[in-house]
Design an enzyme around this catalytic site. Structure first.
Site, mmCIF file in Angstrom:
data_model
loop_
_atom_site.group_PDB
_atom_site.id
_atom_site.type_symbol
_atom_site.label_atom_id
_atom_site.label_comp_id
_atom_site.label_asym_id
_atom_site.label_seq_id
_atom_site.Cartn_x
_atom_site.Cartn_y
_atom_site.Cartn_z
ATOM 1 N N GLY A 30 0.697 -1.419 0.120
ATOM 2 C CA GLY A 30 0.112 -0.179 0.111
ATOM 3 C C GLY A 30 0.742 1.242 -0.002
ATOM 4 N N GLY A 79 3.813 -3.703 -3.872
ATOM 5 C CA GLY A 79 3.640 -4.040 -5.082
ATOM 6 C C GLY A 79 4.108 -2.590 -6.109
ATOM 7 N N ARG A 80 3.077 -1.590 -5.916
ATOM 8 C CA ARG A 80 3.324 -0.604 -6.643
ATOM 9 C C ARG A 80 4.674 0.169 -6.420
ATOM 10 N NH1 ARG A 80 -1.125 2.695 -8.273
ATOM 11 N NH2 ARG A 80 -2.368 1.762 -6.473
ATOM 12 N N ARG A 113 -5.494 3.191 -16.287
ATOM 13 C CA ARG A 113 -5.836 3.621 -15.120
ATOM 14 C C ARG A 113 -6.513 5.060 -15.087
ATOM 15 N NH1 ARG A 113 -2.301 4.971 -11.573
ATOM 16 N NH2 ARG A 113 -3.382 4.151 -9.850
ATOM 17 N N TYR A 136 -9.982 5.047 -12.879
ATOM 18 C CA TYR A 136 -9.638 5.823 -11.590
ATOM 19 C C TYR A 136 -9.235 7.103 -11.612
ATOM 20 C CZ TYR A 136 -7.672 1.109 -10.615
ATOM 21 O OH TYR A 136 -7.442 -0.261 -10.540
ATOM 22 N N CYS A 178 -11.357 2.888 -29.594
ATOM 23 C CA CYS A 178 -13.069 3.421 -29.987
ATOM 24 C C CYS A 178 -13.845 3.714 -28.570
ATOM 25 C CB CYS A 178 -13.719 2.571 -30.975
ATOM 26 S SG CYS A 178 -13.450 2.849 -32.454
ATOM 27 N N GLU A 179 -13.641 4.691 -27.827
ATOM 28 C CA GLU A 179 -14.095 4.728 -26.517
ATOM 29 C C GLU A 179 -13.775 6.141 -26.142
ATOM 30 O OE1 GLU A 179 -15.313 1.637 -24.825
ATOM 31 O OE2 GLU A 179 -16.038 3.038 -23.149
ATOM 32 N N TYR A 227 0.796 -1.688 -12.327
ATOM 33 C CA TYR A 227 -0.794 -1.766 -12.755
ATOM 34 C C TYR A 227 -1.122 -1.051 -14.420
ATOM 35 C CZ TYR A 227 -1.099 -2.752 -7.647
ATOM 36 O OH TYR A 227 -0.841 -3.650 -6.588
HETATM 37 N N1 LLP Z 1 -1.188 -7.290 -0.913
HETATM 38 C C1 LLP Z 1 -2.495 -7.510 -1.380
HETATM 39 C C2 LLP Z 1 -3.483 -8.301 -0.546
HETATM 40 C C3 LLP Z 1 -3.010 -6.416 -2.290
HETATM 41 O O1 LLP Z 1 -4.379 -6.843 -2.481
HETATM 42 C C4 LLP Z 1 -2.193 -5.680 -2.854
HETATM 43 C C5 LLP Z 1 -2.684 -4.748 -3.807
HETATM 44 C C6 LLP Z 1 -1.034 -5.356 -2.668
HETATM 45 C C7 LLP Z 1 -0.588 -6.145 -1.349
HETATM 46 C C8 LLP Z 1 -0.048 -4.399 -2.937
HETATM 47 O O2 LLP Z 1 -0.340 -3.228 -2.733
HETATM 48 P P1 LLP Z 1 0.345 -1.844 -3.386
HETATM 49 O O3 LLP Z 1 1.654 -1.975 -2.602
HETATM 50 O O4 LLP Z 1 0.768 -2.185 -4.757
HETATM 51 O O5 LLP Z 1 -0.196 -0.725 -2.939
HETATM 52 N N2 LLP Z 1 -5.180 -1.779 -9.912
HETATM 53 C C9 LLP Z 1 -5.028 -0.631 -8.787
HETATM 54 C C10 LLP Z 1 -4.330 -1.012 -7.626
HETATM 55 C C11 LLP Z 1 -4.867 -2.430 -6.821
HETATM 56 C C12 LLP Z 1 -4.263 -2.972 -5.751
HETATM 57 C C13 LLP Z 1 -4.637 -4.450 -5.641
HETATM 58 N N3 LLP Z 1 -3.999 -4.900 -4.264
HETATM 59 C C14 LLP Z 1 -4.311 0.470 -9.159
HETATM 60 O O6 LLP Z 1 -4.071 0.557 -10.793
HETATM 61 O O7 LLP Z 1 -4.282 1.558 -8.647
#
Ligand code: LLP
Length: 433
Positions: free
Chosen positions: A249, A293-294, A331, A335, A362-363, A391
């Protein structure tokens, strides 16, 4: 200058990524093209790993949330840098396995794992299931029993913590499809179920409060709630919780409005909160895991396009059409996410023109940004979106039968294709005529 050390400008005034000339790479590989700084990804993975061990101790690991960018080569990098991996589907699991990622370092997530995915995970010998609900616990138990196996289980719980981020990426609150709630007593009962089912081993608890979070308070609050819950588990069942996973997160910088903390600052803050809460309740220290992740990949990536038409509607706006769009970066349409854009051949010039970046699909909503500033632009120019490492590729689609771009990684003056550009033949591979 661009909010990430991966990007700079060279003597020709061209944008560079990881020291490599971006227009030259676009010339070599064509557009649209995803470029990623492998050196930055490796450095960041090691920084996470070192920080959690420094601030918490050896019994701690970082698990890369691979949904952010899941490709075979990425799992190899994560394996080499000593990380674990969070996978959320049979497809991610299969990709990690094909890349030779150590299966005992894999965590399988998902709010609705199918029997086939559970079987694949059991037969691959994955480390942990992060289980979402009672129905699933019974299913994992039955499928493990049929194979004479015992599955290590972490329970996904909703800590009831509100994080200030986009509604679609909030996950910690009670009204979420993910996990079981602590405040209703459901989570504590589910732990009892895990302890009762004979082909499950209770390992720990997991939460994830949301994504693109900049405040520190929600993370500290999640640590407090989760460790309180560990104490409740001990009081009710007399068992210790061996592992605590606090999810991902951490926010990244997309535009000037975003001010992320460093990896070191974030990890230090989280570890301090966890240690203080454990001490307050006199609990033995569990293995601590986090799942970024991000923040592991977003700043490492850019997407390079070629501008087709530039269409000015007098008094209204200028549309700059590119050879990609929502198909490689959904994205904005999903969002309203903000990005920075620039022309990599004129990266040193001021961004004086205000435009709307229009995708090729086409959107009408297929835009990447509205009223954004770039250098004066004309047909044929290259145009980059910054911070697209997370993402984007993983959420890309073939809408309008548009092939997905190639992904090229750069490191130490070398560039290499890690995902080849899709071809038209790829698009019809599964069609039956
Ligand atoms: N752990 C779990 C259980 C998760 O569901 C997620 C992200 C993470 C870790 C990693 O979170 P991060 O460090 O990436 O914030 N598609 C959306 C983001 C969806 C996140 C889903 N879960 C976007 O493009 O912003």
């Amino acid at each position: 200058m661009f909010g990430t050390e991966s990007l700079a400008v060279n003597a020709q005034g061209h944008l560079t990524l990881g020291g490599m000339d971006v227009p030259a790479l676009a010339q070599k590989y064509g557009t649209p093209l995803m470029l990623m700084d492998e050196g930055w990804i490796r450095k960041t993975a090691s920084a996470y790993h070192d920080a959690i061990r420094k601030h918490y101790g050896e019994n701690a690991d970082v698990s890369y949330a691979s949904k952010a960018f899941s490709t075979g080569y990425m799992y190899k990098i994560m394996a080499e840098t000593g990380l674990c991996a969070d996978v959320v589907s049979g497809g991610e699991l299969y990709t990690a396995r094909a890349a030779g990622f150590p299966m005992n370092r894999v965590f399988l997530h998902g709010n609705n794992k199918t029997p086939d995915e559970i079987i694949l995970a059991l037969e691959s010998g994955i480390g942990h299931f992060v289980s979402d609900n009672l129905t699933e616990l019974a299913l994992i138990n039955a499928l493990a029993a049929e194979r004479g196996l015992t599955a290590d289980i972490m329970l996904r719980v909703k800590p009831g913590v509100e994080a200030h981020t986009h509604d679609f990426v909030k996950t910690g609150q009670i009204d979420s499809k993910f996990g079981v709630a602590i405040e209703t007593g459901e989570a504590l009962d589910a732990i009892g179920e895990i302890l009762k089912l004979s082909n499950l081993r209770y390992v720990g608890i997991h939460c994830h409060i949301g994504s693109q979070i900049f405040e520190t308070a929600p993370f500290g609050e999640a640590a407090r709630v989760m460790i309180n819950f560990m104490a409740a588990i001990r009081d009710r069942y007399g068992v210790d919780t061996a592992e605590l996973n606090l999810g991902g997160g951490f926010g990244v910088r997309y535009t000037e409005e975003d001010a992320p903390r460093t990896v070191e600052e974030n990890v230090a803050m989280l570890c301090a909160a966890v240690k203080a809460e454990l001490a307050a309740r006199n609990l033995p220290a569990p293995r601590l895991l986090i799942e970024p992740g991000r923040s592991m990949v977003a700043p490492a990536g850019i997407t390079v396009y070629t501008v087709g038409s530039v269409k000015t509607i007098p008094g209204i706006r200028t549309y700059v059409s590119i050879d990609g769009g929502m198909t490689d970066n959904p994205r904005y349409i999903l969002y309203g996410s903000k990005y920075e854009f620039l022309l990599p051949e004129y990266a040193a010039e001021p961004r004086t023109q205000v435009v709307t970046i229009a995708g090729r699909n086409c959107e009408s909503g297929d835009l990447l940004g509205e009223h954004v500033e770039i250098q004066p632009v004309k047909a044929g120019d290259l145009l980059c979106t910054l911070t697209t490492g997370a993402y984007n590729y993983s959420m890309a689609s073939n809408y309008n039968r548009v092939p997905r771009p190639a992904v090229v990684m750069v490191r130490d003056g070398e560039d290499k294709v890690v995902v080849r550009r899709e071809t038209y033949e790829d698009l019809i591979r599964n069609d039956i005529f």
